[in-house]
Write an enzyme that holds these catalytic residues in place. Structure first.
Site, PDB file in Angstrom:
ATOM      1  N   HIS A   1       0.907  -1.191   0.253  1.00  0.00           N
ATOM      2  CA  HIS A   1       0.176   0.055   0.046  1.00  0.00           C
ATOM      3  C   HIS A   1       0.756   1.353   0.005  1.00  0.00           C
ATOM      4  CE1 HIS A   1       0.675  -0.624   4.299  1.00  0.00           C
ATOM      5  NE2 HIS A   1       0.659   0.600   4.491  1.00  0.00           N
TER       6      HIS A   1
HETATM    7  C1  UD1 Z   1      -2.372   5.408   5.797  1.00  0.00           C
HETATM    8  C2  UD1 Z   1      -0.926   6.031   6.499  1.00  0.00           C
HETATM    9  C3  UD1 Z   1      -0.052   4.893   6.108  1.00  0.00           C
HETATM   10  C4  UD1 Z   1      -0.346   3.548   6.894  1.00  0.00           C
HETATM   11  C5  UD1 Z   1      -1.856   3.165   6.179  1.00  0.00           C
HETATM   12  C6  UD1 Z   1      -2.240   1.861   6.992  1.00  0.00           C
HETATM   13  C7  UD1 Z   1      -0.640   8.381   6.384  1.00  0.00           C
HETATM   14  C8  UD1 Z   1       0.344   9.329   5.531  1.00  0.00           C
HETATM   15  N1  UD1 Z   1      -0.563   7.092   5.606  1.00  0.00           N
HETATM   16  O1  UD1 Z   1      -1.959   5.300   4.347  1.00  0.00           O
HETATM   17  O2  UD1 Z   1       1.416   5.209   7.038  1.00  0.00           O
HETATM   18  O3  UD1 Z   1       0.736   2.573   6.398  1.00  0.00           O
HETATM   19  O4  UD1 Z   1      -2.439   4.069   6.386  1.00  0.00           O
HETATM   20  O5  UD1 Z   1      -2.987   0.926   6.087  1.00  0.00           O
HETATM   21  O6  UD1 Z   1      -1.058   8.608   7.400  1.00  0.00           O
HETATM   22  N2  UD1 Z   1      -9.398   5.003   1.835  1.00  0.00           N
HETATM   23  C9  UD1 Z   1     -10.635   4.173   1.709  1.00  0.00           C
HETATM   24  N3  UD1 Z   1     -11.162   3.707   2.910  1.00  0.00           N
HETATM   25  C10 UD1 Z   1     -10.662   4.095   3.955  1.00  0.00           C
HETATM   26  C11 UD1 Z   1      -9.474   4.817   4.070  1.00  0.00           C
HETATM   27  C12 UD1 Z   1      -8.970   5.220   3.043  1.00  0.00           C
HETATM   28  O7  UD1 Z   1     -11.295   3.642   0.459  1.00  0.00           O
HETATM   29  O8  UD1 Z   1     -11.249   4.017   5.000  1.00  0.00           O
HETATM   30  C13 UD1 Z   1      -8.833   5.288   0.305  1.00  0.00           C
HETATM   31  C14 UD1 Z   1      -9.036   6.544  -0.133  1.00  0.00           C
HETATM   32  O9  UD1 Z   1      -9.123   6.608  -1.390  1.00  0.00           O
HETATM   33  C15 UD1 Z   1      -7.726   7.517   0.252  1.00  0.00           C
HETATM   34  C16 UD1 Z   1      -6.731   6.353   0.159  1.00  0.00           C
HETATM   35  O10 UD1 Z   1      -7.369   4.990   0.639  1.00  0.00           O
HETATM   36  O11 UD1 Z   1      -7.458   8.477  -0.465  1.00  0.00           O
HETATM   37  C17 UD1 Z   1      -5.587   6.577   1.070  1.00  0.00           C
HETATM   38  O12 UD1 Z   1      -6.024   6.534   2.395  1.00  0.00           O
HETATM   39  P1  UD1 Z   1      -5.131   7.608   3.425  1.00  0.00           P
HETATM   40  O13 UD1 Z   1      -5.394   7.418   4.918  1.00  0.00           O
HETATM   41  O14 UD1 Z   1      -4.758   8.888   2.854  1.00  0.00           O
HETATM   42  O15 UD1 Z   1      -3.515   6.767   3.282  1.00  0.00           O
HETATM   43  P2  UD1 Z   1      -3.162   5.232   3.048  1.00  0.00           P
HETATM   44  O16 UD1 Z   1      -2.678   4.707   1.923  1.00  0.00           O
HETATM   45  O17 UD1 Z   1      -4.343   4.543   3.746  1.00  0.00           O
HETATM   46  N1  UDP Z   2      -3.786  -6.056   8.903  1.00  0.00           N
HETATM   47  C1  UDP Z   2      -5.001  -6.656   8.939  1.00  0.00           C
HETATM   48  N2  UDP Z   2      -5.641  -7.117   7.691  1.00  0.00           N
HETATM   49  C2  UDP Z   2      -5.098  -6.792   6.291  1.00  0.00           C
HETATM   50  C3  UDP Z   2      -3.853  -6.421   6.499  1.00  0.00           C
HETATM   51  C4  UDP Z   2      -3.189  -6.112   7.530  1.00  0.00           C
HETATM   52  O1  UDP Z   2      -5.631  -6.893   9.896  1.00  0.00           O
HETATM   53  O2  UDP Z   2      -5.910  -7.166   5.647  1.00  0.00           O
HETATM   54  C5  UDP Z   2      -3.022  -5.938   9.960  1.00  0.00           C
HETATM   55  C6  UDP Z   2      -1.770  -6.412  10.378  1.00  0.00           C
HETATM   56  O3  UDP Z   2      -1.887  -7.535  11.156  1.00  0.00           O
HETATM   57  C7  UDP Z   2      -1.072  -5.059  11.376  1.00  0.00           C
HETATM   58  C8  UDP Z   2      -1.848  -4.127  10.667  1.00  0.00           C
HETATM   59  O4  UDP Z   2      -2.892  -4.225   9.950  1.00  0.00           O
HETATM   60  O5  UDP Z   2      -1.605  -5.480  12.558  1.00  0.00           O
HETATM   61  C9  UDP Z   2      -0.676  -3.264   9.674  1.00  0.00           C
HETATM   62  O6  UDP Z   2      -1.053  -2.139   9.279  1.00  0.00           O
HETATM   63  P1  UDP Z   2      -1.054  -1.656   7.600  1.00  0.00           P
HETATM   64  O7  UDP Z   2      -0.306  -2.381   6.856  1.00  0.00           O
HETATM   65  O8  UDP Z   2      -2.244  -0.921   7.168  1.00  0.00           O
HETATM   66  O9  UDP Z   2      -0.190  -0.266   8.076  1.00  0.00           O
HETATM   67  P2  UDP Z   2       1.683  -0.122   8.471  1.00  0.00           P
HETATM   68  O10 UDP Z   2       1.855  -1.116   9.559  1.00  0.00           O
HETATM   69  O11 UDP Z   2       2.157  -0.326   7.267  1.00  0.00           O
HETATM   70  O12 UDP Z   2       1.754   1.320   8.657  1.00  0.00           O
END
Ligand code: UD1
Ligand code: UDP
Length: 364
Positions: free
Chosen positions: A202
């Site tokens: 992601h």
């Molecule tokens: C965010 C965090 C990242 C983390 C990740 C975990 C920041 C800068 N990034 O990235 O560090 O590793 O979460 O999963 O804070 N969206 C949905 N549904 C949701 C949330 C988001 O569809 O519930 C989509 C939207 O199109 C949004 C995109 O995902 O624009 C990105 O979401 P965002 O929270 O901005 O960043 P992540 O890539 O999720």
């Molecule tokens: N995780 C989950 N379901 C998924 C993918 C990840 O429950 O399909 C959990 C995973 O076990 C861990 C956390 O989400 O506890 C990690 O989050 P993510 O990878 O979104 O963010 P990051 O750690 O990179 O910030």
């Protein structure tokens, strides 16, 4: 005291800290910023980990970095003004972490950062900016590993601000791993233990450019010819995958709930990821992990765990996957990744609050 969580990797981190503080009688309010809002990225963790509903839901949703960070700051400032907390506790490195730490610091409230000191030294990662800036404005820096402490010391933070507490995410993993192993998810997906790989991607650097993502998917396709891959796609990635042909052997699914995902990490022969938390969880579960990035802010998962940083070159990824698939790995657990980090956070927060209260009395 206000504890903040906003995105998927925050919920399993905040839970042990919240429990430990409340067990000591601390009056806590849980604030959910709404950065992640889909049930599969948010509510499922409240349900499965038995986290009580948030006391405040800020409903900020998605947006650009500035929009999202600003929206959290505006909404959180109102909560801080209303609640006048003695402390704000933030976890991890997402935009909500940074936004709430700045608001707390400017309101003169003691800010604690759980997961302080991690550094990738890669300024192209938004999380690196969040980590460094959050640590800068925090009063109490709770590090998960000795490298975190060393980074903070090298940046000039005084020793009394820093505590090595261990890894709160692993508290949650250890208290749920047996429940996870009892889930029927392998059978439901037609998978056999240690005969499949698990993928998550992601990071913007991997998924935002369709050509780069396409190359990674090609590499995964080569691996999948020998070993089926399950790939629960983050919403950010789902969108991009629409433009890519998915090779045979790769099954794209919705994000899994926590328990099923832990069960899959535990049963997988190999995990390929760009997630921060997954590097840590695979280390503790003893599952080989390839990190598809050029660096990691979690080097202890390499030196004391099962992680290898392999970059983004498809040939290297395929070669390393073949090596790891044939490797045996001991289960190793870094020091203080012992299920008690939440307790140590609570002790550090309470002691620091008491010391500050004594200091301010001395000035009266
Ligand atoms: C965010 C965090 C990242 C983390 C990740 C975990 C920041 C800068 N990034 O990235 O560090 O590793 O979460 O999963 O804070 N969206 C949905 N549904 C949701 C949330 C988001 O569809 O519930 C989509 C939207 O199109 C949004 C995109 O995902 O624009 C990105 O979401 P965002 O929270 O901005 O960043 P992540 O890539 O999720
Ligand atoms: N995780 C989950 N379901 C998924 C993918 C990840 O429950 O399909 C959990 C995973 O076990 C861990 C956390 O989400 O506890 C990690 O989050 P993510 O990878 O979104 O963010 P990051 O750690 O990179 O910030």
């Amino acid at each position: 005291m206000l504890l903040v969580a906003g995105a998927r990797p925050n919920f399993m981190k905040v839970k042990p800290v919240l429990d430990a503080l409340e067990n000591r009688g601390v009056d806590c309010k849980l604030v959910h910023t709404g950065q992640h809002y889909d049930a599969k990225l948010s509510q499922v963790f409240f349900d499965e980990l038995d986290i009580r509903p948030a006391d405040e839901y800020l409903d900020v949703g998605s947006g650009s970095h500035a929009e999202q960070t600003a929206a959290v700051m505006i909404a959180f400032e109102k909560v801080v003004e209303r609640e006048t907390p003695d402390a704000v506790v933030v976890v991890g490195d997402v935009n909500s972490t940074l936004a709430c730490s700045i608001v707390g610091a400017k309101a003169g409230v003691m800010v604690t950062h759980v997961e302080a000191g991690l550094r990738s030294r890669d300024w192209s990662m938004p999380e690196e900016i969040n980590r460094v800036a959050t640590d800068r404005v925090s009063d109490l820096l709770l590090a998960p590993s000795p490298d975190g402490v060393a980074n903070l010391e090298a940046e000039g933070f005084p020793a009394e601000k820093i505590r090595l507490v261990g890894n709160v995410m692993i508290d949650t993993l250890l208290s749920n791993v047996d429940r996870a192993r009892a889930r029927p998810v392998l059978g439901e997906l037609g998978l056999t233990r240690k005969a499949f790989g698990l993928v998550t991607l992601h990071r913007p650097a991997n998924v935002d450019d369709p050509d780069d993502l396409g190359q990674l998917i090609d590499a995964l396709g080569t691996i999948a010819a020998d070993c089926p891959l399950v790939f629960p796609a983050h919403p950010r990635t789902v969108h991009q995958l629409e433009a890519v042909d998915i090779p045979a052997g790769i099954t794209i699914t919705d994000p899994f709930g926590y328990l099923d995902f832990v069960a899959l990490q535990d049963a997988a022969a190999l995990v390929l990821t760009d997630s921060g938390g997954v590097q840590e969880e695979t280390t503790v579960l003893g599952t080989p992990c390839l990190t598809l990035r050029d660096n990691t802010e979690r080097p202890i998962t390499i030196t004391e765990g099962t992680n290898t940083v392999v970059g983004r070159d498809p040939e290297v990824i395929v070669r390393e996957a073949r090596i790891r698939l044939n490797d045996g790995w001991p289960v190793r657990r870094p020091d203080l990744w012992d299920g008690k980090a939440g307790d140590r956070c609570a002790t550090a927060i309470i002691e620091t609050l008491e010391a500050r209260a004594t200091e301010s009395k001395a000035f009266e």
